[in-house]
Design a protein around this motif. Structure first.
Motif, PDB file in Angstrom:
ATOM      1  N   PRO A 134       0.899  -1.000   0.007  1.00  0.00           N
ATOM      2  CA  PRO A 134       0.288   0.189   0.737  1.00  0.00           C
ATOM      3  C   PRO A 134       1.105   1.111  -0.241  1.00  0.00           C
ATOM      4  CG  PRO A 134      -0.718  -1.547   1.815  1.00  0.00           C
ATOM      5  CD  PRO A 134       0.488  -1.874   1.249  1.00  0.00           C
ATOM      6  N   ASP A 135       0.852   2.068  -0.599  1.00  0.00           N
ATOM      7  CA  ASP A 135       0.994   3.693  -0.818  1.00  0.00           C
ATOM      8  C   ASP A 135       0.700   4.064   0.716  1.00  0.00           C
ATOM      9  OD1 ASP A 135       2.146   3.326  -3.378  1.00  0.00           O
ATOM     10  OD2 ASP A 135       0.244   3.925  -4.078  1.00  0.00           O
ATOM     11  N   SER A 136       0.061   3.909   1.756  1.00  0.00           N
ATOM     12  CA  SER A 136       0.106   4.632   2.374  1.00  0.00           C
ATOM     13  C   SER A 136       0.937   4.234   3.766  1.00  0.00           C
ATOM     14  CB  SER A 136      -1.459   4.689   3.710  1.00  0.00           C
ATOM     15  OG  SER A 136      -1.568   3.070   3.989  1.00  0.00           O
ATOM     16  N   LEU A 137       2.079   2.899   2.835  1.00  0.00           N
ATOM     17  CA  LEU A 137       2.890   2.550   4.647  1.00  0.00           C
ATOM     18  C   LEU A 137       3.265   3.717   4.818  1.00  0.00           C
ATOM     19  CD1 LEU A 137       3.710  -1.088   3.773  1.00  0.00           C
ATOM     20  CD2 LEU A 137       1.583   0.031   5.800  1.00  0.00           C
ATOM     21  N   PRO A 138       4.206   3.794   6.361  1.00  0.00           N
ATOM     22  CA  PRO A 138       4.884   4.964   6.321  1.00  0.00           C
ATOM     23  C   PRO A 138       6.147   4.438   6.630  1.00  0.00           C
ATOM     24  CG  PRO A 138       4.108   4.217   8.585  1.00  0.00           C
ATOM     25  CD  PRO A 138       3.448   3.867   6.904  1.00  0.00           C
ATOM     26  N   VAL A 139       7.279   5.593   6.617  1.00  0.00           N
ATOM     27  CA  VAL A 139       8.371   4.944   6.537  1.00  0.00           C
ATOM     28  C   VAL A 139       8.743   4.143   8.493  1.00  0.00           C
ATOM     29  CG1 VAL A 139      11.485   6.054   7.078  1.00  0.00           C
ATOM     30  CG2 VAL A 139       9.688   6.709   5.229  1.00  0.00           C
ATOM     31  N   PHE A 140       9.167   3.139   8.302  1.00  0.00           N
ATOM     32  CA  PHE A 140       9.470   2.643  10.168  1.00  0.00           C
ATOM     33  C   PHE A 140      10.552   3.126  10.373  1.00  0.00           C
ATOM     34  CE2 PHE A 140       6.655  -0.120   7.274  1.00  0.00           C
ATOM     35  CZ  PHE A 140       5.257   0.309   8.424  1.00  0.00           C
ATOM     36  N   ASP A 141      10.555   3.076  11.963  1.00  0.00           N
ATOM     37  CA  ASP A 141      11.551   2.803  13.024  1.00  0.00           C
ATOM     38  C   ASP A 141      11.829   1.838  12.637  1.00  0.00           C
ATOM     39  OD1 ASP A 141      11.520   5.896  13.341  1.00  0.00           O
ATOM     40  OD2 ASP A 141       9.809   5.871  14.101  1.00  0.00           O
ATOM     41  N   ILE A 142      11.165   0.989  13.439  1.00  0.00           N
ATOM     42  CA  ILE A 142      11.782  -0.963  12.990  1.00  0.00           C
ATOM     43  C   ILE A 142      10.823  -1.127  12.537  1.00  0.00           C
ATOM     44  CG2 ILE A 142      11.894  -2.380  15.432  1.00  0.00           C
ATOM     45  CD1 ILE A 142      12.022  -0.221  17.273  1.00  0.00           C
TER      46      ILE A 142
ATOM     47  N   VAL B 169      11.435  -3.298   2.598  1.00  0.00           N
ATOM     48  CA  VAL B 169      11.906  -2.970   3.579  1.00  0.00           C
ATOM     49  C   VAL B 169      12.908  -1.313   3.442  1.00  0.00           C
ATOM     50  CG1 VAL B 169      12.386  -3.919   5.746  1.00  0.00           C
ATOM     51  CG2 VAL B 169      11.117  -5.401   4.161  1.00  0.00           C
ATOM     52  N   ARG B 170      13.939  -1.806   3.086  1.00  0.00           N
ATOM     53  CA  ARG B 170      14.829  -0.452   3.016  1.00  0.00           C
ATOM     54  C   ARG B 170      14.440   0.535   2.992  1.00  0.00           C
ATOM     55  NH1 ARG B 170      17.180   2.462   4.116  1.00  0.00           N
ATOM     56  NH2 ARG B 170      18.924   3.385   3.851  1.00  0.00           N
ATOM     57  N   LYS B 171      13.554   0.448   2.002  1.00  0.00           N
ATOM     58  CA  LYS B 171      12.613   1.562   0.945  1.00  0.00           C
ATOM     59  C   LYS B 171      11.731   2.706   2.583  1.00  0.00           C
ATOM     60  CE  LYS B 171      10.110   2.540  -2.163  1.00  0.00           C
ATOM     61  NZ  LYS B 171       9.086   2.369  -3.865  1.00  0.00           N
ATOM     62  N   HIS B 172      11.546   1.131   2.962  1.00  0.00           N
ATOM     63  CA  HIS B 172      10.024   1.937   4.050  1.00  0.00           C
ATOM     64  C   HIS B 172      11.462   1.826   5.870  1.00  0.00           C
ATOM     65  CE1 HIS B 172       6.819   2.429   1.847  1.00  0.00           C
ATOM     66  NE2 HIS B 172       6.922   1.332   1.236  1.00  0.00           N
ATOM     67  N   THR B 173      12.256   1.884   6.025  1.00  0.00           N
ATOM     68  CA  THR B 173      12.831   1.956   7.108  1.00  0.00           C
ATOM     69  C   THR B 173      14.007   3.448   7.146  1.00  0.00           C
ATOM     70  OG1 THR B 173      12.969  -1.252   6.845  1.00  0.00           O
ATOM     71  CG2 THR B 173      14.364   0.315   8.458  1.00  0.00           C
ATOM     72  N   ALA B 174      13.472   4.154   8.244  1.00  0.00           N
ATOM     73  CA  ALA B 174      14.488   4.735   8.193  1.00  0.00           C
ATOM     74  C   ALA B 174      15.645   4.557   8.334  1.00  0.00           C
ATOM     75  CB  ALA B 174      14.322   6.014   9.408  1.00  0.00           C
ATOM     76  N   ASN B 175      16.841   5.632   8.116  1.00  0.00           N
ATOM     77  CA  ASN B 175      18.052   5.444   7.597  1.00  0.00           C
ATOM     78  C   ASN B 175      18.283   5.360   9.677  1.00  0.00           C
ATOM     79  OD1 ASN B 175      18.178   5.578   4.989  1.00  0.00           O
ATOM     80  ND2 ASN B 175      18.267   7.904   5.393  1.00  0.00           N
ATOM     81  N   ASP B 176      17.938   5.937  10.114  1.00  0.00           N
ATOM     82  CA  ASP B 176      18.367   5.371  12.071  1.00  0.00           C
ATOM     83  C   ASP B 176      17.561   4.008  12.334  1.00  0.00           C
ATOM     84  OD1 ASP B 176      15.938   6.782  12.061  1.00  0.00           O
ATOM     85  OD2 ASP B 176      16.768   7.842  14.130  1.00  0.00           O
ATOM     86  N   GLY B 177      16.586   3.667  11.494  1.00  0.00           N
ATOM     87  CA  GLY B 177      15.989   2.797  12.348  1.00  0.00           C
ATOM     88  C   GLY B 177      16.592   1.515  11.642  1.00  0.00           C
ATOM     89  N   TYR B 178      15.613  -0.042  12.517  1.00  0.00           N
ATOM     90  CA  TYR B 178      16.135  -0.699  12.639  1.00  0.00           C
ATOM     91  C   TYR B 178      15.720  -1.902  11.751  1.00  0.00           C
ATOM     92  CZ  TYR B 178      18.863   1.163  16.370  1.00  0.00           C
ATOM     93  OH  TYR B 178      19.663   2.054  16.648  1.00  0.00           O
ATOM     94  N   LEU B 179      15.900  -3.615  11.821  1.00  0.00           N
ATOM     95  CA  LEU B 179      15.121  -4.586  11.082  1.00  0.00           C
ATOM     96  C   LEU B 179      15.308  -6.140  12.070  1.00  0.00           C
ATOM     97  CD1 LEU B 179      13.884  -6.142   8.790  1.00  0.00           C
ATOM     98  CD2 LEU B 179      15.835  -6.388   7.438  1.00  0.00           C
ATOM     99  N   LEU B 180      14.750  -6.539  12.682  1.00  0.00           N
ATOM    100  CA  LEU B 180      14.898  -7.655  13.334  1.00  0.00           C
ATOM    101  C   LEU B 180      14.176  -8.623  12.917  1.00  0.00           C
ATOM    102  CD1 LEU B 180      15.671  -8.779  15.951  1.00  0.00           C
ATOM    103  CD2 LEU B 180      13.259  -8.031  17.191  1.00  0.00           C
ATOM    104  N   LEU B 181      14.843  -9.666  12.312  1.00  0.00           N
ATOM    105  CA  LEU B 181      14.657 -11.157  11.921  1.00  0.00           C
ATOM    106  C   LEU B 181      14.832 -12.053  12.884  1.00  0.00           C
ATOM    107  CD1 LEU B 181      17.023 -10.810   8.751  1.00  0.00           C
ATOM    108  CD2 LEU B 181      14.677 -10.238   8.310  1.00  0.00           C
ATOM    109  N   GLY B 182      14.263 -12.790  12.337  1.00  0.00           N
ATOM    110  CA  GLY B 182      13.848 -14.794  13.473  1.00  0.00           C
ATOM    111  C   GLY B 182      15.483 -14.770  13.676  1.00  0.00           C
ATOM    112  N   SER B 183      16.228 -15.629  14.204  1.00  0.00           N
ATOM    113  CA  SER B 183      17.480 -16.277  14.811  1.00  0.00           C
ATOM    114  C   SER B 183      18.096 -16.811  14.308  1.00  0.00           C
ATOM    115  CB  SER B 183      17.345 -16.749  16.491  1.00  0.00           C
ATOM    116  OG  SER B 183      16.749 -18.006  15.812  1.00  0.00           O
ATOM    117  N   THR B 184      17.142 -17.633  12.961  1.00  0.00           N
ATOM    118  CA  THR B 184      17.743 -18.575  12.080  1.00  0.00           C
ATOM    119  C   THR B 184      17.958 -17.907  10.734  1.00  0.00           C
ATOM    120  OG1 THR B 184      15.483 -19.403  11.521  1.00  0.00           O
ATOM    121  CG2 THR B 184      16.457 -20.849  13.151  1.00  0.00           C
TER     122      THR B 184
END
Length: 151
Positions: A82-90, A112-127
């Motif tokens: 959706p175009d309405s998605l913001p830039v995310f911090d996490i 995800v990269r396009k929607h993640t703030a430059n000082d934001g974070y991405l958390l994946l599963g442990s594997t």
């Protein structure tokens, strides 16, 4: 619940959580916030159950103060977003990528990269891990934890 417990200073902030899934039935279940005892006993600490849920018969209903902070959206990660998605911090993308082909992983991570703030974070599963071309680097240099920041 975690924000409430660990970041009480954010109580007066305008924090919105977006919960997404491509399954409408999963979204409906999450939006209702009503769970049976078996579901509640799958890793939810008893303290959280007492603080954030109210018993309704045999089920447990999450309190409105928590549920009202969540926006539920049907999103298929490999299709157009959706175009309405913001830039995310996490962004929490836990145990999702392992179900995708390499091509779809790259597509999803690019979005995800396009929607993640430059000082934001991405958390994946442990594997899960990222390829160097994903646009993210480990949040802690030399760490192999699934916690990343934009490159």
């Amino acid at each position: 619940m975690l924000l409430d417990q660990h970041f009480p200073q954010l109580k007066d902030w305008d924090v919105t959580l977006i919960a997404s899934d491509f399954s409408q039935s999963s979204l409906n279940k999450a939006q209702q916030g009503c769970y049976g005892l078996n579901e509640m006993n799958r890793g939810l600490p008893a303290r959280n159950m007492a603080l954030y849920f109210e018993q309704q018969g045999l089920d447990w209903q999450i309190k409105p103060a928590i549920r009202e902070r969540i926006s539920f959206q049907k999103i298929n990660l490999v299709r157009e977003w959706p175009d309405s998605l913001p830039v995310f911090d996490i962004v929490l993308l836990r145990n999702v990528l392992l179900y995708f082909s390499m091509e779809d992983r790259q597509r999803v991570l690019g979005r995800v990269r396009k929607h993640t703030a430059n000082d934001g974070y991405l958390l994946l599963g442990s594997t899960e891990s990222l390829e160097k071309t994903a646009g993210f680097v480990p949040a802690i240099s030399g760490s192999h934890r699934p916690f990343y920041q934009p490159a």
